[in-house]
Write an enzyme that holds these catalytic residues in place. Structure first.
Site, PDB file in Angstrom:
ATOM      1  CG  ASP A   1       6.716 -16.841 -23.634  1.00 16.49           C
ATOM      2  OD1 ASP A   1       7.169 -16.123 -24.469  1.00 16.49           O
ATOM      3  OD2 ASP A   1       5.357 -17.901 -23.339  1.00 16.49           O
TER       4      ASP A   1
ATOM      5  CG  ASP B   1       4.652 -20.095 -16.994  1.00 13.05           C
ATOM      6  OD1 ASP B   1       4.602 -19.805 -17.419  1.00 13.05           O
ATOM      7  OD2 ASP B   1       6.026 -20.730 -17.231  1.00 13.05           O
TER       8      ASP B   1
ATOM      9  CB  CYS C   1      -4.948 -15.887   4.243  1.00 12.67           C
ATOM     10  SG  CYS C   1      -4.067 -14.669   3.503  1.00 12.67           S
TER      11      CYS C   1
ATOM     12  CB  CYS D   1      -2.466 -11.626   2.222  1.00 15.13           C
ATOM     13  SG  CYS D   1      -4.367 -11.650   1.612  1.00 15.13           S
TER      14      CYS D   1
ATOM     15  CB  CYS E   1      -6.651 -12.548   4.186  1.00 10.09           C
ATOM     16  SG  CYS E   1      -6.945 -13.609   3.107  1.00 10.09           S
TER      17      CYS E   1
ATOM     18  CG  HIS F   1      -5.850 -14.197  -1.118  1.00  8.97           C
ATOM     19  ND1 HIS F   1      -5.637 -13.820  -0.199  1.00  8.97           N
ATOM     20  CD2 HIS F   1      -6.412 -15.082  -1.483  1.00  8.97           C
ATOM     21  CE1 HIS F   1      -6.357 -15.774   0.572  1.00  8.97           C
ATOM     22  NE2 HIS F   1      -6.623 -15.906  -0.714  1.00  8.97           N
TER      23      HIS F   1
END
Length: 374
Positions: A91, A266, A304, A306, A309, A335
């Site tokens: 930005d 974002d 989940c 990931c 987890c 996560h």
């Protein structure tokens, strides 16, 4: 062309597409993690690669102050500095100039401000922020704009439009002299005043930007005004260029954005909330610091996949937050960013198979209620 549209939802402005950034193909709608000072807080570049993020955001204001353009140029840009080889958006730093400084002075050429670190004086012009972003080496650069506060008066918003439009023209003229394989996005303002929003959008659309961004929403305005504004501009946006909703990243707001044609998002919330003990799951938001998780051997999200987890219990993650272990930040952040990546993939799929409306209702209901108590 930087953007190619793919599938669209017949009942809304939702669509999927591909963003092409110097050989990197990014499916949209896309969520970008925020790496303000050259790092997504508590994670490293290996984590980002493992998670599969191909586009992240950096902040021009903060990188300009530290480490500074001399360091960035010495390393050949931010991506070399942090060893991240995918795409980068920066930005302009304008929002930080206005939000972190109480002594901002507007001038015809730009904005004068003092560093929030040491009080040293600085001056940003449309040309200078492009030069800084050239030193950073971002794939997408944002123009300097004036973002009025959410409760700004009509007079203040009109002043912001005047500066934003004038600076946009100056930025485009400067960029077109030396593009350096960097794309430039324009930003339109207007607060929640729909007439001024559409006026600003028309002006920014008339300039040859690579993409267009919606600035000045999610800055404190009431949520009904946010939704009304998004709905009011949806039919007037340029469908041939990517549309970026700046600073927005809650699940309900992403859903509203996509419904109204947004391709890029974002936000610091997934990472900030993780550090504060809140994670996003397939069943809603979970407060990890809650006493009820103390003896739980379940994962944070049973659905989940990931690595966090798969390995750790929510009882253990709660303990890490309770005793303020640093690993609490990294595990929870990992996560949450895994969740966001999967959520966006499923969102794109819902558009492609024609069930975005059902997807919208399901997730909106999940994330507009209180934390779950399974």
């Amino acid at each position: 062309m930087i953007f190619r549209s793919r599938a669209s939802d017949p009942h809304s402005f939702a669509r999927t597409g591909t963003l092409s950034l110097n050989g990197i193909e990014i499916p949209t709608p896309v969520f970008m993690p925020v790496g303000t000072r050259g790092a997504v807080k508590s994670l490293d570049s290996d984590d980002l690669d493992e998670l599969g993020y191909e586009l992240i955001l950096g902040n021009t204001y903060h990188l300009y102050l530290r480490p500074g353009t001399e360091v960035l140029e010495k390393f050949g840009g931010l991506k070399n500095f942090v060893s991240y080889k995918k795409a980068l958006l920066t930005d302009s730093g304008g929002f930080q100039v206005f939000s972190l400084n109480s002594l901002v002075k507007f001038k015809q050429e730009g904005v004068e401000f003092r560093s929030h670190i040491d009080g040293s004086p600085h001056f940003f012009t449309p040309e200078k922020v492009i030069d800084i972003q050239r030193s950073i080496g971002s794939d997408i650069m944002m123009v300097l704009d004036d973002c009025p506060p959410g409760d700004g008066t009509v007079s203040r918003i009109k002043d912001a439009l005047d500066r934003t439009h004038r600076w946009a023209e100056e930025a485009v003229n400067y960029w077109e002299k030396d593009k350096r394989n960097q794309f430039l996005f324009g930003i339109f303002q207007g607060g929640t005043n729909l007439d001024l929003r559409l006026e600003s959008l028309e002006k920014i659309r008339s300039l040859p930007f690579s993409g267009i961004a919606i600035g000045g929403l999610s800055v404190g305005e009431p949520r009904p005004d946010f939704i009304r504004t998004m709905e009011g501009i949806a039919s007037s946006t340029d469908r041939n260029r990517p549309l970026y909703l700046m600073g927005v990243g809650t699940v309900p707001d992403i859903l509203e954005g996509v419904r109204n044609g947004v391709d890029m998002f974002d936000c610091v919330l997934p990472t900030r909330n993780a550090r504060n003990g809140q994670v996003f799951t397939s069943q809603g938001k979970v407060n990890l610091r809650n006493e009820k998780w103390k003896f739980s051997d379940e994962p944070m999200d049973p659905k989940c996949e990931c690595k966090v987890c798969k390995r750790y219990s929510i009882g253990y993650i709660r303990h890490l937050h309770h005793v303020k272990e640093l690993s609490a930040f990294s595990l929870s952040t990992y996560h949450n960013l895994y969740f966001m990546k999967k959520f966006m993939k499923e969102l794109r799929h819902s558009i492609e198979v024609g069930n975005f409306s059902e997807f919208f209702v399901k997730w909106k209901n999940l994330y507009e209620r209180a934390e779950i108590s399974r």
